[in-house]
Design an enzyme around this catalytic site. Structure first.
Site, PDB file in Angstrom:
ATOM      1  N   ASP A 141       0.849  -1.201   0.000  1.00  0.00           N
ATOM      2  CA  ASP A 141       0.000   0.000   0.000  1.00  0.00           C
ATOM      3  C   ASP A 141       0.877   1.242   0.000  1.00  0.00           C
ATOM      4  O   ASP A 141       0.513   2.286   0.539  1.00  0.00           O
ATOM      5  CB  ASP A 141      -0.902  -0.017   1.233  1.00  0.00           C
ATOM      6  CG  ASP A 141      -2.029   0.995   1.119  1.00  0.00           C
ATOM      7  OD1 ASP A 141      -2.581   1.387   2.165  1.00  0.00           O
ATOM      8  OD2 ASP A 141      -2.340   1.413  -0.016  1.00  0.00           O
ATOM      9  N   LYS A 144       3.132   3.474  -5.662  1.00  0.00           N
ATOM     10  CA  LYS A 144       2.595   2.498  -6.626  1.00  0.00           C
ATOM     11  C   LYS A 144       3.653   1.985  -7.595  1.00  0.00           C
ATOM     12  O   LYS A 144       3.586   0.865  -8.050  1.00  0.00           O
ATOM     13  CB  LYS A 144       1.390   3.096  -7.347  1.00  0.00           C
ATOM     14  CG  LYS A 144       0.337   3.678  -6.391  1.00  0.00           C
ATOM     15  CD  LYS A 144       0.052   2.770  -5.195  1.00  0.00           C
ATOM     16  CE  LYS A 144      -0.645   3.507  -4.071  1.00  0.00           C
ATOM     17  NZ  LYS A 144      -0.662   2.723  -2.811  1.00  0.00           N
ATOM     18  N   ASP A 169      -3.128  -2.978  -2.578  1.00  0.00           N
ATOM     19  CA  ASP A 169      -4.169  -1.953  -2.677  1.00  0.00           C
ATOM     20  C   ASP A 169      -3.934  -1.104  -3.936  1.00  0.00           C
ATOM     21  O   ASP A 169      -2.820  -1.065  -4.467  1.00  0.00           O
ATOM     22  CB  ASP A 169      -4.121  -1.046  -1.431  1.00  0.00           C
ATOM     23  CG  ASP A 169      -5.300  -0.077  -1.386  1.00  0.00           C
ATOM     24  OD1 ASP A 169      -5.161   1.008  -0.802  1.00  0.00           O
ATOM     25  OD2 ASP A 169      -6.373  -0.397  -1.967  1.00  0.00           O
ATOM     26  N   ASN A 170      -4.979  -0.433  -4.428  1.00  0.00           N
ATOM     27  CA  ASN A 170      -4.856   0.578  -5.487  1.00  0.00           C
ATOM     28  C   ASN A 170      -4.394   0.057  -6.833  1.00  0.00           C
ATOM     29  O   ASN A 170      -3.760   0.796  -7.607  1.00  0.00           O
ATOM     30  CB  ASN A 170      -3.900   1.703  -5.050  1.00  0.00           C
ATOM     31  CG  ASN A 170      -4.227   2.250  -3.710  1.00  0.00           C
ATOM     32  OD1 ASN A 170      -3.420   2.178  -2.779  1.00  0.00           O
ATOM     33  ND2 ASN A 170      -5.421   2.794  -3.555  1.00  0.00           N
ATOM     34  N   GLU A 199     -11.126   4.450  -1.789  1.00  0.00           N
ATOM     35  CA  GLU A 199     -11.632   4.781  -0.451  1.00  0.00           C
ATOM     36  C   GLU A 199     -12.487   6.054  -0.459  1.00  0.00           C
ATOM     37  O   GLU A 199     -12.124   7.067  -1.037  1.00  0.00           O
ATOM     38  CB  GLU A 199     -10.474   4.955   0.550  1.00  0.00           C
ATOM     39  CG  GLU A 199      -9.307   5.792   0.101  1.00  0.00           C
ATOM     40  CD  GLU A 199      -8.228   4.978  -0.550  1.00  0.00           C
ATOM     41  OE1 GLU A 199      -8.529   3.898  -1.098  1.00  0.00           O
ATOM     42  OE2 GLU A 199      -7.065   5.399  -0.560  1.00  0.00           O
TER      43      GLU A 199
HETATM   44  C1  LIG Z   1       9.097   3.950  -1.057  1.00  0.00           C
HETATM   45  C2  LIG Z   1       8.293   3.796   0.168  1.00  0.00           C
HETATM   46  C3  LIG Z   1       7.040   4.402   0.303  1.00  0.00           C
HETATM   47  C4  LIG Z   1       6.346   4.227   1.464  1.00  0.00           C
HETATM   48  C5  LIG Z   1       5.044   4.846   1.709  1.00  0.00           C
HETATM   49  N1  LIG Z   1       4.677   5.263   2.917  1.00  0.00           N
HETATM   50  N2  LIG Z   1       3.433   5.740   2.807  1.00  0.00           N
HETATM   51  C6  LIG Z   1       3.041   5.613   1.525  1.00  0.00           C
HETATM   52  C7  LIG Z   1       1.685   6.000   1.019  1.00  0.00           C
HETATM   53  C8  LIG Z   1       1.429   5.508  -0.377  1.00  0.00           C
HETATM   54  N3  LIG Z   1      -0.013   5.449  -0.707  1.00  0.00           N
HETATM   55  C9  LIG Z   1      -0.512   6.198  -1.701  1.00  0.00           C
HETATM   56  O1  LIG Z   1       0.204   6.971  -2.322  1.00  0.00           O
HETATM   57  C10 LIG Z   1      -1.975   6.151  -2.005  1.00  0.00           C
HETATM   58  C11 LIG Z   1      -2.530   7.157  -2.814  1.00  0.00           C
HETATM   59  C12 LIG Z   1      -3.898   7.158  -3.107  1.00  0.00           C
HETATM   60  C13 LIG Z   1      -4.486   8.206  -3.975  1.00  0.00           C
HETATM   61  C14 LIG Z   1      -3.966   9.512  -3.940  1.00  0.00           C
HETATM   62  C15 LIG Z   1      -4.530  10.494  -4.752  1.00  0.00           C
HETATM   63  C16 LIG Z   1      -5.610  10.183  -5.574  1.00  0.00           C
HETATM   64  F1  LIG Z   1      -6.163  11.140  -6.338  1.00  0.00           F
HETATM   65  C17 LIG Z   1      -6.129   8.897  -5.616  1.00  0.00           C
HETATM   66  C18 LIG Z   1      -5.561   7.907  -4.804  1.00  0.00           C
HETATM   67  C19 LIG Z   1      -4.743   6.160  -2.582  1.00  0.00           C
HETATM   68  C20 LIG Z   1      -4.186   5.159  -1.788  1.00  0.00           C
HETATM   69  O2  LIG Z   1      -4.977   4.174  -1.264  1.00  0.00           O
HETATM   70  C21 LIG Z   1      -2.809   5.135  -1.500  1.00  0.00           C
HETATM   71  O3  LIG Z   1      -2.321   4.097  -0.739  1.00  0.00           O
HETATM   72  N4  LIG Z   1       4.056   5.071   0.814  1.00  0.00           N
HETATM   73  C22 LIG Z   1       6.905   3.456   2.463  1.00  0.00           C
HETATM   74  C23 LIG Z   1       8.154   2.881   2.248  1.00  0.00           C
HETATM   75  N5  LIG Z   1       8.827   3.061   1.131  1.00  0.00           N
HETATM   76 MG   LIG Z   2      -3.813   2.567  -0.618  1.00  0.00          MG
END
Ligand SMILES: Cc1cc(-c2n[nH]c(CCNC(=O)c3cc(-c4ccc(F)cc4)cc(O)c3O)n2)ccn1
Ligand SMILES: [Mg+2]
Length: 214
Positions: A141, A144, A169-170, A199
């Site tokens: 999650d 992406k 997810d996603n 969501e």
């Molecule tokens: C490189 C690395 C990275 C991580 C890391 N830590 N935290 C995350 C969060 C990432 N999640 C998302 O970006 C995300 C985005 C949307 C979204 C956004 C905008 C829209 F318009 C539509 C949908 C919806 C979702 O459900 C998501 O999960 N990554 C941790 C460790 N190493």
């Molecule tokens: Mg997500």
């Protein structure tokens, strides 16, 4: 800015959820995100699919990539057997700080280890740093464009075993096309798509469940 938003989410939890009651923490976040401010938690609809997969797998060792505010971390941990553990990676230190407080409010800190930093750096250290042999369940999650490289990294580091479940997810929105192509066409995975919605919205999204065949 982002930090003020997640801070308001934390205050909504502390105001509306019962300390030590994980389900009330989940409810408080979903209500806040539906009524006040959208946030990128897996949410209630996809959260039910997550719950059913976790209950079916009954994992002892879980890796979550992308903690954010700890919503899915709390959902997963509240379903785990007593000695089970989750390691969850969060890149953004502000999010990690909020997640730790949300997890503490749910009373689940003993089952969860929040680790700050990029997945690409931490995955190769899992065995030596956390004494992990293999993961029973991985919840993807995070960024992406990291789903595919990190899945290959998990394979190469010997962190997956025959039967390990990857739940992503996603896979539709924002979308992970290269990851989907890989797990759906590789002979090393058996994949299944669970159609749902992004969501708190009507946009299509879904979870991809893939079993590593070894
Ligand atoms: C490189 C690395 C990275 C991580 C890391 N830590 N935290 C995350 C969060 C990432 N999640 C998302 O970006 C995300 C985005 C949307 C979204 C956004 C905008 C829209 F318009 C539509 C949908 C919806 C979702 O459900 C998501 O999960 N990554 C941790 C460790 N190493
Ligand atoms: Mg997500």
């Amino acid at each position: 800015n982002y930090y003020r938003d997640v801070n308001r989410l934390l205050h909504a939890v502390q105001k509306n959820a019962t300390k030590g009651d994980p389900r009330s923490v989940v409810k408080a976040i979903d209500n806040f995100c539906r009524q006040k401010e959208w946030a990128m938690n897996v949410g209630d609809e996809k959260g039910c699919i997550l719950d059913s997969v976790v209950s079916e797998v009954n994992p002892v060792t879980v890796l979550e990539l992308g903690t954010y505010c700890g919503y899915s971390t709390v959902r997963i941990a509240s379903l785990l057997p007593p000695r089970a553990k989750i390691i969850t990676l969060e890149f953004n230190p502000d999010y990690a700080k909020i997640a730790r407080q949300v997890i503490a409010w749910a009373g689940l800190e003993d089952k969860i280890q929040v680790v700050e930093g990029p997945s690409g750096e931490w995955i190769p250290k899992m065995k030596e740093q956390f004494g992990v042999k293999t993961f029973d369940l991985v919840f993807l999650d995070h960024w992406k464009d990291r789903y595919l490289p990190d899945t290959k990294l998990l394979e190469d580091c010997g962190l997956l075993r025959k039967g390990t479940i990857l739940l992503a997810d996603n896979v539709i929105c924002p979308g992970t096309p290269d990851y989907l192509e890989y797990v759906r066409n590789s002979p090393r995975y058996k994949s299944q798509y669970f159609k749902s919605h992004l969501e708190y919205t009507k946009a299509e999204d879904g979870l991809e469940k893939s079993v590593f065949l070894g």
